[in-house]
Structure formats: structure tokens, C-alpha cells
Design a protein around this motif. Structure first.
Motif, PDB file in Angstrom:
ATOM      1  N   TYR A 190     -30.941  55.773  86.082  1.00 23.50           N
ATOM      2  CA  TYR A 190     -32.348  56.002  85.736  1.00 23.50           C
ATOM      3  C   TYR A 190     -32.526  56.111  84.231  1.00 23.50           C
ATOM      4  CZ  TYR A 190     -36.846  58.379  85.375  1.00 23.50           C
ATOM      5  OH  TYR A 190     -38.132  58.737  85.030  1.00 23.50           O
ATOM      6  N   SER A 191     -31.662  56.862  83.586  1.00 22.71           N
ATOM      7  CA  SER A 191     -31.826  57.090  82.147  1.00 22.71           C
ATOM      8  C   SER A 191     -31.548  55.831  81.344  1.00 22.71           C
ATOM      9  CB  SER A 191     -30.897  58.219  81.687  1.00 22.71           C
ATOM     10  OG  SER A 191     -29.552  57.857  81.888  1.00 22.71           O
ATOM     11  N   GLN A 192     -30.687  54.956  81.869  1.00 25.35           N
ATOM     12  CA  GLN A 192     -30.362  53.741  81.125  1.00 25.35           C
ATOM     13  C   GLN A 192     -31.171  52.548  81.605  1.00 25.35           C
ATOM     14  OE1 GLN A 192     -25.780  55.229  80.840  1.00 25.35           O
ATOM     15  NE2 GLN A 192     -26.077  53.088  80.457  1.00 25.35           N
ATOM     16  N   GLY A 193     -32.110  52.783  82.533  1.00 22.92           N
ATOM     17  CA  GLY A 193     -33.085  51.780  82.922  1.00 22.92           C
ATOM     18  C   GLY A 193     -32.536  50.573  83.638  1.00 22.92           C
ATOM     19  N   LYS A 194     -31.433  50.717  84.381  1.00 21.50           N
ATOM     20  CA  LYS A 194     -30.856  49.580  85.104  1.00 21.50           C
ATOM     21  C   LYS A 194     -29.930  50.107  86.188  1.00 21.50           C
ATOM     22  CE  LYS A 194     -27.251  49.165  81.574  1.00 21.50           C
ATOM     23  NZ  LYS A 194     -26.577  48.281  80.627  1.00 21.50           N
ATOM     24  N   ARG A 195     -29.305  49.189  86.900  1.00 20.85           N
ATOM     25  CA  ARG A 195     -28.341  49.587  87.916  1.00 20.85           C
ATOM     26  C   ARG A 195     -27.230  50.405  87.272  1.00 20.85           C
ATOM     27  NH1 ARG A 195     -25.194  44.861  90.870  1.00 20.85           N
ATOM     28  NH2 ARG A 195     -24.164  44.881  88.841  1.00 20.85           N
ATOM     29  N   ARG A 196     -26.731  51.374  88.044  1.00 14.98           N
ATOM     30  CA  ARG A 196     -25.743  52.296  87.470  1.00 14.98           C
ATOM     31  C   ARG A 196     -24.587  51.534  86.836  1.00 14.98           C
ATOM     32  NH1 ARG A 196     -23.035  56.766  91.221  1.00 14.98           N
ATOM     33  NH2 ARG A 196     -21.326  55.297  91.432  1.00 14.98           N
ATOM     34  N   PRO A 197     -24.336  51.753  85.558  1.00 17.40           N
ATOM     35  CA  PRO A 197     -23.278  51.012  84.869  1.00 17.40           C
ATOM     36  C   PRO A 197     -21.902  51.598  85.177  1.00 17.40           C
ATOM     37  CG  PRO A 197     -24.292  52.556  83.366  1.00 17.40           C
ATOM     38  CD  PRO A 197     -25.045  52.675  84.656  1.00 17.40           C
ATOM     39  N   MET A 198     -20.874  50.829  84.851  1.00 14.46           N
ATOM     40  CA  MET A 198     -19.507  51.301  85.038  1.00 14.46           C
ATOM     41  C   MET A 198     -19.245  52.509  84.151  1.00 14.46           C
ATOM     42  SD  MET A 198     -15.964  49.223  84.320  1.00 14.46           S
ATOM     43  CE  MET A 198     -16.484  47.842  85.319  1.00 14.46           C
ATOM     44  N   LEU A 199     -19.684  52.430  82.897  1.00 17.19           N
ATOM     45  CA  LEU A 199     -19.524  53.523  81.945  1.00 17.19           C
ATOM     46  C   LEU A 199     -20.898  54.081  81.601  1.00 17.19           C
ATOM     47  CD1 LEU A 199     -17.005  51.949  79.378  1.00 17.19           C
ATOM     48  CD2 LEU A 199     -16.462  53.393  81.321  1.00 17.19           C
ATOM     49  N   SER A 200     -21.056  55.375  81.734  1.00 18.91           N
ATOM     50  CA  SER A 200     -22.296  55.995  81.278  1.00 18.91           C
ATOM     51  C   SER A 200     -22.383  55.892  79.766  1.00 18.91           C
ATOM     52  CB  SER A 200     -22.338  57.463  81.705  1.00 18.91           C
ATOM     53  OG  SER A 200     -21.303  58.190  81.041  1.00 18.91           O
ATOM     54  N   LYS A 201     -23.585  55.984  79.238  1.00 18.72           N
ATOM     55  CA  LYS A 201     -23.737  55.912  77.786  1.00 18.72           C
ATOM     56  C   LYS A 201     -22.992  57.056  77.107  1.00 18.72           C
ATOM     57  CE  LYS A 201     -27.168  55.120  74.174  1.00 18.72           C
ATOM     58  NZ  LYS A 201     -26.475  55.943  73.180  1.00 18.72           N
ATOM     59  N   TYR A 202     -22.963  58.205  77.757  1.00 18.19           N
ATOM     60  CA  TYR A 202     -22.274  59.358  77.183  1.00 18.19           C
ATOM     61  C   TYR A 202     -20.781  59.084  77.048  1.00 18.19           C
ATOM     62  CZ  TYR A 202     -21.126  64.282  76.361  1.00 18.19           C
ATOM     63  OH  TYR A 202     -20.687  65.459  75.804  1.00 18.19           O
ATOM     64  N   LEU A 203     -20.181  58.530  78.099  1.00 14.95           N
ATOM     65  CA  LEU A 203     -18.747  58.221  78.045  1.00 14.95           C
ATOM     66  C   LEU A 203     -18.481  57.075  77.083  1.00 14.95           C
ATOM     67  CD1 LEU A 203     -15.847  58.543  78.987  1.00 14.95           C
ATOM     68  CD2 LEU A 203     -16.380  57.158  81.004  1.00 14.95           C
ATOM     69  N   SER A 204     -19.352  56.070  77.097  1.00 15.46           N
ATOM     70  CA  SER A 204     -19.186  54.931  76.184  1.00 15.46           C
ATOM     71  C   SER A 204     -19.245  55.381  74.721  1.00 15.46           C
ATOM     72  CB  SER A 204     -20.269  53.892  76.465  1.00 15.46           C
ATOM     73  OG  SER A 204     -20.109  52.780  75.632  1.00 15.46           O
ATOM     74  N   ASP A 205     -20.182  56.265  74.396  1.00 16.43           N
ATOM     75  CA  ASP A 205     -20.281  56.770  73.020  1.00 16.43           C
ATOM     76  C   ASP A 205     -19.046  57.597  72.653  1.00 16.43           C
ATOM     77  OD1 ASP A 205     -22.729  55.577  72.776  1.00 16.43           O
ATOM     78  OD2 ASP A 205     -23.904  57.409  73.076  1.00 16.43           O
ATOM     79  N   ALA A 206     -18.539  58.348  73.616  1.00 18.12           N
ATOM     80  CA  ALA A 206     -17.343  59.157  73.350  1.00 18.12           C
ATOM     81  C   ALA A 206     -16.134  58.268  73.074  1.00 18.12           C
ATOM     82  CB  ALA A 206     -17.068  60.067  74.534  1.00 18.12           C
ATOM     83  N   ILE A 207     -16.010  57.171  73.818  1.00 15.90           N
ATOM     84  CA  ILE A 207     -14.911  56.223  73.586  1.00 15.90           C
ATOM     85  C   ILE A 207     -15.046  55.605  72.195  1.00 15.90           C
ATOM     86  CG2 ILE A 207     -13.916  54.027  74.328  1.00 15.90           C
ATOM     87  CD1 ILE A 207     -14.721  54.772  77.198  1.00 15.90           C
ATOM     88  N   GLN A 208     -16.268  55.210  71.849  1.00 13.78           N
ATOM     89  CA  GLN A 208     -16.501  54.588  70.537  1.00 13.78           C
ATOM     90  C   GLN A 208     -16.122  55.542  69.405  1.00 13.78           C
ATOM     91  OE1 GLN A 208     -17.732  51.301  69.916  1.00 13.78           O
ATOM     92  NE2 GLN A 208     -16.969  51.861  67.900  1.00 13.78           N
ATOM     93  N   ALA A 209     -16.452  56.824  69.574  1.00 15.60           N
ATOM     94  CA  ALA A 209     -16.147  57.811  68.530  1.00 15.60           C
ATOM     95  C   ALA A 209     -14.628  57.979  68.372  1.00 15.60           C
ATOM     96  CB  ALA A 209     -16.788  59.149  68.884  1.00 15.60           C
ATOM     97  N   VAL A 210     -13.909  57.973  69.457  1.00 18.81           N
ATOM     98  CA  VAL A 210     -12.447  58.108  69.384  1.00 18.81           C
ATOM     99  C   VAL A 210     -11.831  56.891  68.714  1.00 18.81           C
ATOM    100  CG1 VAL A 210     -10.336  58.201  70.771  1.00 18.81           C
ATOM    101  CG2 VAL A 210     -12.270  59.655  71.372  1.00 18.81           C
ATOM    102  N   LEU A 211     -12.327  55.702  69.065  1.00 18.83           N
ATOM    103  CA  LEU A 211     -11.789  54.473  68.474  1.00 18.83           C
ATOM    104  C   LEU A 211     -12.039  54.437  66.961  1.00 18.83           C
ATOM    105  CD1 LEU A 211     -12.820  51.853  71.196  1.00 18.83           C
ATOM    106  CD2 LEU A 211     -10.544  52.818  70.789  1.00 18.83           C
ATOM    107  N   LEU A 212     -13.203  54.919  66.534  1.00 23.46           N
ATOM    108  CA  LEU A 212     -13.498  54.945  65.095  1.00 23.46           C
ATOM    109  C   LEU A 212     -12.554  55.869  64.346  1.00 23.46           C
ATOM    110  CD1 LEU A 212     -17.423  54.990  65.157  1.00 23.46           C
ATOM    111  CD2 LEU A 212     -15.928  53.106  64.417  1.00 23.46           C
ATOM    112  N   GLU A 213     -12.049  56.897  65.026  1.00 26.37           N
ATOM    113  CA  GLU A 213     -11.103  57.837  64.416  1.00 26.37           C
ATOM    114  C   GLU A 213      -9.650  57.402  64.611  1.00 26.37           C
ATOM    115  OE1 GLU A 213     -11.784  60.539  62.605  1.00 26.37           O
ATOM    116  OE2 GLU A 213     -13.931  60.086  62.729  1.00 26.37           O
ATOM    117  N   LYS A 214      -9.477  56.139  65.095  1.00 22.09           N
ATOM    118  CA  LYS A 214      -8.126  55.593  65.353  1.00 22.09           C
ATOM    119  C   LYS A 214      -7.376  56.382  66.422  1.00 22.09           C
ATOM    120  CE  LYS A 214      -8.824  52.675  62.015  1.00 22.09           C
ATOM    121  NZ  LYS A 214      -9.161  51.254  62.307  1.00 22.09           N
ATOM    122  N   GLY A 215      -8.135  56.942  67.356  1.00 16.34           N
ATOM    123  CA  GLY A 215      -7.510  57.685  68.444  1.00 16.34           C
ATOM    124  C   GLY A 215      -7.256  56.803  69.652  1.00 16.34           C
TER     125      GLY A 215
END
Length: 619
Positions: A320-345
Motif C-alpha cells: 500500500y505504501s509503495q503503491g504497487k504489488r508487494r515488492p520482494m524488498l520493502s523500501k525500508y530494507l532496500s534503503d538499509a542495504i543501500q546504506a551498508v553498501l555505501l559504507e563498504k559493508g
């Protein structure tokens, strides 16, 4: 005259009496193997008793003696008899479970080492004064074994080394059970390096299994490390048995007899006075219950890393919050992954199944492609371009058109590790899949690597299984994954308020234990009762169904105050490797009483074309 009681590795209960020819009277001992004629077939039989009396009027002779010395000492005879009573199988079937395959086929023991037998008086033996032989009485163990110890924590190895070292210093043997061969080999290397001990790696169907078995029984004391079957290692003077990751399902035998190595380890500790240590990252439900009852000692190992911050994302809201069928990764988890990758984690993502998709379905007629032998959905593996059955070895190439309607094309549904990797490569093109982001099933929770973020996908599949242990298995899996990080763990779930998840968020396992035990007590499930499955299988589906109904009615009419029949229905899966399965579910407070009830009601019954087995404490 001299007679022997023999057990055979067949379902008929036994033991059976045979006459010993005069020429062999001085060659027969309890624990030896002999050749006998049974139902007009030459069979290997195991001598479990010797006597000068028999109640059989027309009796056959044994054909020959295979062994010059017993292959089973008194303690293993006692152990296998306890197994037979507990797991509702014949004594001979239990004995064969404890022996290498070559011995079960009648091969002679290689010349060389023989059992040292440093403690021959483990079980009370009754002398037959007329002939000077011995027979097994079965009055139970003569030891007061130490109370079992549960070692809880991720870094259990120092405790194992300490306890193993103490036993070796006392010249006693140690058995260590691991969940797989690589783990056993790693454990063996550590034991050798730290304790300079003689170590044997033991597992069923290993190269030269019989030779390794014979070398072990020739040592005064040693360390044996192996998988499930190593619990039967013929060590002398056992002082300690360790079962690591004691909750793992691999310790349960799929074939009859359906023993659990953890239970057999406790039995062997009782028979031989050995200390038993059960180890895991968190207490099993039965372990927690026993510790509360004062029947299990507990040693907690301080964690080397701090407990991560555990967050649960309500997956019902993401679509509902992302306006489409439920995605594999929630935006919250996707953003968390992106933040770790930016820190070379590094990131670890857990998915439930291997492969790309867990179902292949026709777009036109909705036919799902199933295994012809098991009748379950085939899993699509993208890299190999194969549809596979994860229960047997069946494979097939993906069809271009539907084999049912010859019109529609095949669509793929469900979440597998390959599909997750494919989606991650699209969302995070800069990341190295397999290095920066590792995707695997939950069993990878035992990896020694550490990550900056752990994400869990599709956890609801674990809660929704038709299994009264579903929540417990989910809790163990998720608890194990917390050991992969000391920073952050994100779980996507449509059941965010589940008590299993609340226990993880608050780092308080008691939340889970108390609620799960409350529900189990209300339902009279384990650990308050033993659950028992009577399994009926065969290749003719209608015959299996009819015979299962007949057996269910027969058991229901018999009635027993300590046994309650709960249900009859197809097993899950209902078809496996070409056989159809039905099962009768029962429960009982005393498993041996249930076994006696089943034996008395099924004894002598013949069901052509089907096989009946009993699974005690199914998992």
C-alpha cells in the motif's frame, strides 16, 4: 542342548529361538552374528541370548557362526533394545541401525583389532549354571549417569574442548555429533590441534566404513566425531557424548526405525554412565521445559559479539505504501542495504528456498508442473535451466508450452535464492552478488562470516506450515541468524506481532518459550505428550487409503487408556518417490505403552502391498 535367541533386521518382532549344533556349542556368544534360515531365506541374525531351554517344539538349527568374537557388546545390546521399545521397531532393526552396512550383509570383521572390552559388566548378566553361558536379563542400567548439560551460546567450542580434555585425561572416550561432514572435519582438526587426541571422523557409507569401525573398537579410548550414525560408534569406556546443534532435523532418521540421535545419545549415556552435552545457540523448547523442571543443567556461554538491533517490517503495509504489488524488498530494507553498501559493508539476505521460483504454472489452464514421483511442485533453477524436485532426484527441462493444454506458456512464481540474486543485481548494479551481498537459505546461519546487516524475506511461510512445531523451527532459524551480525537485523513479515518475533526484538527468549508452552499444554502436545505417527505407504493409492482406514478403525475399537487417536489422513507430501502415504496421528504420555498397544493390535496382521512404520516424536 544349547539354544540361542536371535534378532533379525526385519519387522517381525522376535527374538526367535534356534538350536545350536553340538559342533558349534563352544563358539556361540551373545553379540555374535550367525546365519539362519528364516522363512526359507538365508538371513543374518544377531545372538541376543544363550540358553539351555526353549519352549519351541519344532526348532531349526543355526547354519553357521559368522564371528569369532561378538560385534556387539552388552551395552550396545542394551541400547538397541531400549531403542526398539521406544521407537516401536524390532530389536533386529535397531541392531542393524547401529552397524556398518557390510556387517549387516554378513561380511566378516577384518582381522586385526578386536574390542578391548574394558568395561564388560555394564549390564547385569545372568549365568546359566548348566552350561556356563550368559544371557541378557534387561534389568536396566547399573549406573547413575550424570545429569545432562545444555550449553547455550554461539561460542560453545571452549566448553566442548574443556569437557573433552577432562575425559581424555581420565582415559575415557568421547563421541561428538555434528550436523554435516564438513563440520565434523573442522571439529576434528580443532580437537587434534588443541588436545593432541586420536580422532576418528565417522559417518555412514564412508570409504572403508567397516575398517574404520573396527579400528575404533580396538582403541582403549579415543574421540569419534561424525554425523547422526556416529552415536553408535563402538568406543570403549565412553565418558562423554556431545550433540552439537541438537535441535537440527538432520539428527532424525527418515527411514525406519525413525530414531533421533539426541534421544539415542541420552539413552547411551544412561546405559553406560556417560555425560551427555546438548549444545546450540538457544535452548530447544524441550530443553527449556526440562531445565524448568530441574532435569537439565544449563551453562550459558557469554556472546563474543553484542546482540544486534532487530526490527520487524509489517509486510502488509509495504504494498500500500509503495503503491504497487508487494515488492520482494520493502523500501525500508532496500534503503538499509543501500546504506551498508555505501559504507563498504556486507549484507546477508535469507530466503526460504533454493532455486529461482518455487512453482511453474500454465498461464492458460493454471496447471502446476509437479514431480511425477512425489506429486509436489517442481522448483525452477535458472542457472541450470532445469525444473527439479527437492524430495527426489527427478529433473526435467522447462517446457515451451503447457504439457496439459498444449497452449499456454509457463509462468514462474515463488521466491527462491536465485530470484533474489537476480532482483538484487537489478536494484544494486554496483554490488557484487555473493561477496557484498550474500543470499542463501536459513541454514547458512551457521556461517562463520560476519555481516553489517541481515535481512529475512518471506518469514511467514515458516509460521504457516501445517506443523505444530512451526513456530519453534522459525524461532530457531531466526535466532541463529542473529549470530551473523552484531549490528542490525531486519525481518519482513505479515505477522509482525507474532510472539516469536517479539522475543527476538526484545532479546528475551522467555517470551517465546512461555507462550509456546502455554499453547502446547492446552493442546496436549510435546513436551507434555509424545506424538506418534503410524505411516502406511504403498504404490496403489486406493489400497493405501483403504488399509489405513481399516487400521484406524481397528485401533479405535481397541481403545487404550494411555493412547488417544487424533486423526487419519494423507501425509505431507501425500506422494513421495513413487509411494502414496497415509498417516494416523496418536499421542500418549508414555511412549513405551503406546508401542505395546500398537504391537498387540498390529501383530500377525498381513497387509499385502503396503508397508507400515511407526514414527515416534516426529519432527
Amino acid at each position: 542342548m544349547l539354544y540361542v535367541n536371535v534378532a533379525l533386521g526385519l519387522p517381525p518382532e522376535g527374538p526367535f529361538d534356534y538350536l545350536v549344533p553340538e559342533s558349534l556349542e563352544h563358539s556361540v556368544k551373545a553379540g555374535q552374528r550367525v546365519w539362519v534360515n528364516f522363512r526359507n531365506k538365508k538371513e543374518v541374525a544377531y545372538v541376543v541370548g544363550v540358553s539351555s531351554k526353549t519352549g519351541i517344539k519344532k526348532i531349526k538349527e543355526i547354519s553357521s557362526v559368522i564371528d569369532s568374537e561378538p560385534v556387539l557388546d552388552a551395552s550396545l545390546l542394551q541400547l538397541t533394545r531400549m531403542m526398539a521399545r521406544y521407537y516401536c521397531c524390532s530389536w533386529g532393526e535397531a541392531i542393524e541401525t547401529a552397524l556398518p552396512e557390510e556387517l549387516r550383509k554378513g561380511k566378516k570383521v577384518p582381522a586385526g583389532a578386536v574390542n578391548v572390552d574394558v568395561n564388560p559388566g555394564v549390564i547385569p548378566l545372568e549365568e546359566d549354571n548348566e552350561v556356563g553361558t550368559v544371557s541378557l536379563k534387561g534389568n536396566g542400567p547399573v549406573f547413575d549417569p550424570p545429569r545432562p548439560l545444555f550449553v547455550q551460546g554461539f561460542d560453545r567450542l571452549p566448553v566442548y574442548l574443556r569437557e573433552t580434555g577432562e575425559q581424555l585425561a581420565a582415559k575415557k572416550s568421547v563421541i561428538i555429533l555434528c550436523t554435516n561432514i564438513p563440520s565434523a572435519e573442522r571439529m576434528g582438526k580443532i580437537i587434534r590441534e588443541n588436545l593432541s587426541a586420536e580422532v576418528f571422523i565417522s559417518f555412514r557409507k564412508q570409504p572403508n566404513e567397516l575398517e574404520a569401525w573396527n579400528r575404533i573398537r580396538g582403541k582403549e579410548f579415543c574421540v569419534v566425531i561424525g554425523t547422526r550414525s556416529a552415536v553408535f560408534a563402538p568406543v570403549n569406556n565412553p565418558g562423554l557424548i556431545i550433540v552439537d546443534h541438537e535441535e537440527d532435523q538432520v539428527y532424525k532418521q527418515e527411514q525406519s526405525p525413525h530414531y533421533h540421535a539426541r534421544r539415542v545419545a541420552l539413552m547411551r549415556g544412561e546405559v553406560q554412565g556417560a555425560k551427555v552435552i546438548l549444545g546450540s545457540h538457544v535452548l530447544s523448547l524441550e530443553g527449556y521445559y526440562l531445565s524448568q523442571e530441574g532435569r537439565l543443567d544449563l551453562e550459558s556461554v557469554a556472546p563474543g559479539l553484542s546482540y544486534p538491533k532487530v526490527e520487524v517490517i509489517d509486510a502488509r503495509r509495504t504494498a500500500y505504501s509503495q503503491g504497487k504489488r508487494r515488492p520482494m524488498l520493502s523500501k525500508y530494507l532496500s534503503d538499509a542495504i543501500q546504506a551498508v553498501l555505501l559504507e563498504k559493508g556486507r549484507v546477508f539476505l535469507a530466503a526460504n528456498r533454493k532455486g529461482f521460483a518455487t512453482a511453474a504454472v500454465c498461464h492458460n489452464c493454471n496447471t502446476a508442473l509437479k514431480c511425477p514421483r512425489c506429486n509436489i511442485n517442481l522448483v525452477f533453477h535458472f542457472e541450470e535451466r532445469q525444473l527439479k524436485c527437492h524430495h527426489c532426484n527427478f529433473t526435467m527441462s522447462p517446457p515451451d508450452v503447457c504439457p496439459n493444454c498444449n497452449a499456454g506458456y509457463i509462468k514462474y512464481f515463488g521466491l527462491g535464492t536465485e530470484k533474489v540474486e537476480n532482483e538484487l543485481a537489478r536494484i544494486f548494479p554496483q554490488a557484487r552478488i555473493g561477496s557484498d551481498i550474500v543470499v542463501a537459505t536459513a541454514s547458512a546461519g551457521r556461517l562463520e562470516e560476519k555481516f553489517d546487516l541481515v535481512g529475512v524475506l518471506e518469514v511467514d511461510d515458516l509460521f504457516n506450515r501445517v506443523d505444530f512445531r512451526a513456530a519453534e523451527k522459525a524461532f530457531f532459524m531466526l535466532s541463529g541468524l542473529t549470530g551473523l551480525t552484531s549490528k542490525r537485523m531486519i525481518i519482513q513479515s505479515s505477522n509482525a506481532g507474532h510472539y516469536c518475533l517479539r522475543a527476538l526484538v526484545k532479546n528475551d527468549p522467555r517470551i517465546f518459550y512461555k507462550e509456546e508452552l502455554r499453547q502446547r499444554r492446552q493442546l496436549n502436545f510435546a513436551p507434555f505428550r509424545h506424538m506418534i505417527l503410524v505411516k502406511i505407504r504403498g504404490t496403489d493409492q486406493e489400497k493405501v487409503k483403504k488399509d489405513a482406514q481399516d487400521i484406524f478403525q481397528r485401533l479405535g475399537k481397541a481403545r487404550h487408556p494411555g493412547v488417544k487417536l487424533l486423526s487419519l489422513g494423507p501425509a505431507q507430501p501425500a506422494k513421495l518417490r513413487g509411494n502414496f502415504y497415509y498417516q494416523i496421528l496418536m499421542r500418549s504420555p508414555v511412549v513405551e505403552k503406546a508401542g505395546e498397544f500398537l504391537r498387540s493390535r498390529l501383530k500377525g496382521e498381513r497387509f499385502s502391498g503396503i508397508i507400515i512404520t511407526v514414527d515416534v516424536d516426529p519432527i
